[in-house]
Design a protein around this motif. Structure first.
Motif, PDB file in Angstrom:
ATOM      1  N   THR A 184      32.445  45.018  49.977  1.00 10.80           N
ATOM      2  CA  THR A 184      32.514  46.240  49.173  1.00 10.80           C
ATOM      3  C   THR A 184      33.902  46.864  49.317  1.00 10.80           C
ATOM      4  N   LEU A 185      34.554  47.073  48.199  1.00 10.97           N
ATOM      5  CA  LEU A 185      35.913  47.620  48.175  1.00 10.97           C
ATOM      6  C   LEU A 185      35.850  49.062  47.688  1.00 10.97           C
ATOM      7  N   SER A 186      36.183  49.985  48.574  1.00 10.20           N
ATOM      8  CA  SER A 186      36.148  51.418  48.255  1.00 10.20           C
ATOM      9  C   SER A 186      37.567  51.956  48.165  1.00 10.20           C
ATOM     10  N   GLY A 187      37.722  53.033  47.423  1.00 16.60           N
ATOM     11  CA  GLY A 187      39.037  53.652  47.281  1.00 16.60           C
ATOM     12  C   GLY A 187      39.201  54.384  45.973  1.00 16.60           C
ATOM     13  N   HIS A 188      38.612  53.841  44.912  1.00 21.33           N
ATOM     14  CA  HIS A 188      38.665  54.546  43.632  1.00 21.33           C
ATOM     15  C   HIS A 188      37.923  55.874  43.747  1.00 21.33           C
ATOM     16  N   GLU A 189      38.379  56.860  42.998  1.00 23.33           N
ATOM     17  CA  GLU A 189      37.799  58.194  43.061  1.00 23.33           C
ATOM     18  C   GLU A 189      36.886  58.509  41.881  1.00 23.33           C
ATOM     19  N   ASN A 190      36.694  57.521  41.020  1.00 25.81           N
ATOM     20  CA  ASN A 190      35.799  57.722  39.878  1.00 25.81           C
ATOM     21  C   ASN A 190      35.237  56.368  39.445  1.00 25.81           C
ATOM     22  N   GLU A 191      34.481  56.364  38.350  1.00 27.75           N
ATOM     23  CA  GLU A 191      33.863  55.130  37.886  1.00 27.75           C
ATOM     24  C   GLU A 191      34.899  54.023  37.750  1.00 27.75           C
ATOM     25  N   VAL A 192      34.487  52.793  38.064  1.00 28.30           N
ATOM     26  CA  VAL A 192      35.363  51.634  37.885  1.00 28.30           C
ATOM     27  C   VAL A 192      34.870  50.889  36.655  1.00 28.30           C
ATOM     28  N   PHE A 193      35.702  50.865  35.603  1.00 27.60           N
ATOM     29  CA  PHE A 193      35.271  50.353  34.314  1.00 27.60           C
ATOM     30  C   PHE A 193      35.496  48.855  34.129  1.00 27.60           C
ATOM     31  N   THR A 194      36.506  48.313  34.801  1.00 26.77           N
ATOM     32  CA  THR A 194      36.879  46.938  34.484  1.00 26.77           C
ATOM     33  C   THR A 194      37.461  46.224  35.695  1.00 26.77           C
ATOM     34  N   VAL A 195      37.227  44.906  35.782  1.00 27.85           N
ATOM     35  CA  VAL A 195      37.806  44.068  36.836  1.00 27.85           C
ATOM     36  C   VAL A 195      38.324  42.781  36.203  1.00 27.85           C
ATOM     37  N   CYS A 196      39.355  42.194  36.826  1.00 30.77           N
ATOM     38  CA  CYS A 196      39.941  40.972  36.292  1.00 30.77           C
ATOM     39  C   CYS A 196      40.607  40.198  37.428  1.00 30.77           C
ATOM     40  N   TRP A 197      40.215  38.940  37.618  1.00 30.48           N
ATOM     41  CA  TRP A 197      40.797  38.097  38.660  1.00 30.48           C
ATOM     42  C   TRP A 197      42.135  37.526  38.204  1.00 30.48           C
ATOM     43  N   MET A 200      45.767  32.625  39.284  1.00 32.05           N
ATOM     44  CA  MET A 200      46.433  31.702  40.193  1.00 32.05           C
ATOM     45  C   MET A 200      46.188  32.013  41.666  1.00 32.05           C
ATOM     46  N   LYS A 201      45.944  33.286  42.004  1.00 33.32           N
ATOM     47  CA  LYS A 201      45.850  33.703  43.396  1.00 33.32           C
ATOM     48  C   LYS A 201      44.560  34.486  43.637  1.00 33.32           C
ATOM     49  N   SER A 202      44.285  34.742  44.910  1.00 35.36           N
ATOM     50  CA  SER A 202      43.085  35.500  45.263  1.00 35.36           C
ATOM     51  C   SER A 202      43.369  37.002  45.182  1.00 35.36           C
ATOM     52  N   LEU A 203      43.722  37.430  43.967  1.00 40.94           N
ATOM     53  CA  LEU A 203      44.006  38.840  43.690  1.00 40.94           C
ATOM     54  C   LEU A 203      43.009  39.329  42.644  1.00 40.94           C
ATOM     55  N   LEU A 204      42.488  40.519  42.847  1.00 46.87           N
ATOM     56  CA  LEU A 204      41.529  41.122  41.930  1.00 46.87           C
ATOM     57  C   LEU A 204      42.066  42.464  41.467  1.00 46.87           C
ATOM     58  N   ALA A 205      42.141  42.672  40.163  1.00 46.61           N
ATOM     59  CA  ALA A 205      42.575  43.959  39.613  1.00 46.61           C
ATOM     60  C   ALA A 205      41.345  44.746  39.158  1.00 46.61           C
ATOM     61  N   SER A 212      43.856  55.321  37.695  1.00 48.39           N
ATOM     62  CA  SER A 212      44.565  54.312  38.472  1.00 48.39           C
ATOM     63  C   SER A 212      43.947  52.944  38.271  1.00 48.39           C
ATOM     64  N   ALA A 213      44.764  51.939  38.547  1.00 54.23           N
ATOM     65  CA  ALA A 213      44.277  50.573  38.717  1.00 54.23           C
ATOM     66  C   ALA A 213      44.608  50.180  40.144  1.00 54.23           C
ATOM     67  N   ARG A 214      43.944  49.148  40.630  1.00 58.26           N
ATOM     68  CA  ARG A 214      44.241  48.642  41.974  1.00 58.26           C
ATOM     69  C   ARG A 214      44.326  47.125  41.934  1.00 58.26           C
ATOM     70  N   ILE A 215      45.201  46.591  42.749  1.00 60.41           N
ATOM     71  CA  ILE A 215      45.279  45.152  42.955  1.00 60.41           C
ATOM     72  C   ILE A 215      44.837  44.890  44.387  1.00 60.41           C
ATOM     73  N   TRP A 216      43.726  44.179  44.531  1.00 59.55           N
ATOM     74  CA  TRP A 216      43.139  43.898  45.839  1.00 59.55           C
ATOM     75  C   TRP A 216      43.500  42.473  46.261  1.00 59.55           C
ATOM     76  N   TRP A 233      45.599  46.295  49.524  1.00 59.91           N
ATOM     77  CA  TRP A 233      45.585  46.664  48.111  1.00 59.91           C
ATOM     78  C   TRP A 233      46.838  47.459  47.743  1.00 59.91           C
ATOM     79  N   HIS A 234      47.109  47.475  46.455  1.00 63.82           N
ATOM     80  CA  HIS A 234      48.159  48.310  45.875  1.00 63.82           C
ATOM     81  C   HIS A 234      47.500  49.255  44.877  1.00 63.82           C
ATOM     82  N   VAL A 235      47.907  50.515  44.896  1.00 69.51           N
ATOM     83  CA  VAL A 235      47.400  51.506  43.945  1.00 69.51           C
ATOM     84  C   VAL A 235      48.405  51.657  42.816  1.00 69.51           C
TER      85      VAL A 235
END
Length: 536
Positions: A184-197, A200-205, A212-216, A233-235
């Motif tokens: 479980t990845l926490s950090g966003h302060e509101n609803e999370v509408f979209t995710v995208c892998w 090429m790498k094990s990065l999740l946006a 905000s968006a985040r790169i995990w 992660w990056h915010v």
């Protein structure tokens, strides 16, 4: 929820409140999605008989006396949440923009799902009880028939019993995902509408309503609490350049094919490009309304965006210049998808689909056939067939060689929100498997269609609320679905059975598989992103 503010609503006649609620329901059902002005507060009386509105006044909660209060911002937020939870996503965005509800100091996590419906039902019960009580407090014997307004409560109870039975069946199946497999990845302060892998790498946006968006950076071999501790992660904060204020909801994400750049679209009408370290590379400003769809072309040289401003724009990703803006639609553009490196399709609330080509000032093709808003479009892996889905309960398959659809699928009983092609058949890495189309609907069902046969081969009917997202794994053997019933199901494409189930804490907006097919991500209404380790 109903506290804090000194700004209280005035007193209204009961009929005026009823008129207002009917107006809200009418606006929601019309699903204007920007097509007409959204209703905002403070409330005006909609009753056509002013004399009635000056008599028999009843106090609205908090109006003119101390105790529980309901501010206009709070009521706006309840309406916004109702639209969002009911699946009227684009109308919710338009309403939020008009009412400025996203700028109100309201913590959405503290507001239970279904709050507006709960208040309305309690109000209906109050009105019904009031009608059956004399002024002296004695009951009026009106028979059972007039108690019909209390029935929604009984119906809801029955619905809950059915859902409990469904959940019990899941437990008996033993298909629940083990807690040790869930990160479980926490950090966003509101609803999370979209995710995208990242491809090429094990990065999740992930993109959220917190501007905000985040790169995990997801650990490849870990899951559960260990992965949560080791995830970095990056915010990616979305600010308006002119005011330096936070922008609005991040509505769409897409990685380029090399996985080096991430494009984000926002409700502020801007598209942005970031590198994988979360640094802003460029801001693309041309749209005059929210951006609902973003797609890179296969070479990564161009980015395509579709907006509520009725247009689609092709951008040069090296310079940030506009290559061409297409003004064909007469209403908001809801989705865009590349056919090849220089042509694409777009769909709209105007019910039309256009196939466009860079350099051409007229559409290459116009597909007409849907009788309501077209929610999503997707080209098949070879770029020869275009799938579309609509609020008219249908999904269609089109070819540029003819005007009429190749297939017209009409087995859903409610709006179809999204569609996905399987990564199988000609032009894919799985050429010996049949090409399938998945459709996800507000009727709580996912259907799988064999395109060669033109028939439904499986109906996946385990969800109990609208299904917002579906995604095939890279081999096309499994499909994941996410619903507002809080469940993520993973199904076998071969026989339509449930392989695994994850029950989250709130509704799911989107699901996505990683490039290796061993992890599934889901984003939730309660501000979290979840990753399931699916290594068998």
């Amino acid at each position: 929820l109903l506290t804090l503010s000194h700004h209280r609503l005035p007193t209204f006649h009961l009929d005026c409140i009823s008129c207002f609620l009917r107006s809200v329901a009418s606006r929601a059902r019309s699903r204007s999605r920007g097509g007409e002005a959204a209703l905002s507060l403070p409330i005006r009386c909609f009753n056509s008989t002013p004399d009635r509105c000056r008599s028999d006044l009843v106090p609205v909660a908090g109006a003119g006396f101390s105790g529980m209060s309901l501010t206009s911002d709070e009521l706006n937020y309840l309406v916004y949440r109702y639209l969002l939870e009911s699946g009227y996503t684009h109308t919710a965005f338009s309403f939020a923009n008009e009412s400025l509800v996203t700028k109100a100091n309201i913590n959405g996590a503290d507001v239970p799902p279904g709050s507006l419906i709960s208040f309305v039902q309690k109000g209906m019960m109050y009105v019904e009880i009031e009608q059956h009580i004399n002024d002296d407090g004695t009951p009026i014997d009106a028979g059972e028939e007039k108690l019909s307004l209390l029935l929604p409560g009984h119906v809801q109870s029955r619905d809950n019993e059915d859902k409990d039975e469904t959940n019990d069946a899941m437990d008996e199946d033993g298909m629940e995902v083990e807690p040790s497999k869930v990160t479980t990845l926490s950090g966003h302060e509101n609803e999370v509408f979209t995710v995208c892998w990242n491809p090429m790498k094990s990065l999740l946006a992930s993109g959220s309503g917190d501007s905000s968006a985040r790169i995990w950076h997801i650990p490849a071999t870990e899951s559960g609490p260990e992965a949560e501790r080791n995830t970095q992660w990056h915010v990616l904060e979305h600010f308006n350049a002119s005011s330096n204020e936070k922008a609005k909801d991040v509505t769409t994400l897409d990685w380029n094919s090399e996985g080096t750049l991430l494009a984000t679209g926002s409700y502020d009408g801007q598209a942005r490009i970031w590198n994988e370290q979360g640094k802003l590379v460029m801001t693309l400003s041309r749209h005059k309304g929210p951006v609902f769809s973003l797609k890179w072309n296969r070479t990564g040289s161009l980015l395509l965006s579709g907006s509520v401003d009725k247009t689609a724009v092709v951008w040069d990703t090296k310079t940030g210049d506009v290559v061409q803006q297409f003004h064909f639609h007469s209403a908001p553009t809801l989705d865009v998808d590349w056919r090849n490196s220089n042509s694409f399709a777009s769909c709209s609330t105007d019910k039309n689909i256009y196939v466009c080509k860079i350099g051409e000032d007229q559409p290459v093709k116009r597909f007409v056939g849907h009788t309501d808003e077209v929610n999503a479009i997707k080209w098949d892996p070879t770029g020869t067939m275009l799938a579309s889905c609509s609020d008219d309960f249908s999904a269609k398959i089109w070819s540029v060689k003819q005007d009429e659809p190749l297939h017209d699928f009409r087995l859903h009983t409610k709006e179809i929100y999204t569609i996905k092609w399987s990564p199988t058949g000609p032009g894919t890495k799985n050429p010996n498997k049949p090409l399938l189309l998945a459709t996800a609907s507000f009727d709580s069902v996912v259907k799988l269609w064999d395109i060669d046969k033109g028939e439904c081969i499986h109906t996946l009917a385990r969800h109990t609320e609208p299904v917002y997202s579906v995604a095939f794994n890279p081999t096309g053997d499994l499909i994941a679905s996410g619903s507002f019933d809080k469940c993520l199901h993973i199904w076998s494409v071969k026989d339509g059975s449930v392989v695994k189930t994850l029950r989250g804490g709130s509704g799911i907006f989107e699901v996505a598989w990683n490039k290796d097919g061993d992890k599934v991500a889901a984003c939730f209404f309660n501000k979290v992103v979840t990753v399931i380790d699916f290594r068998m």
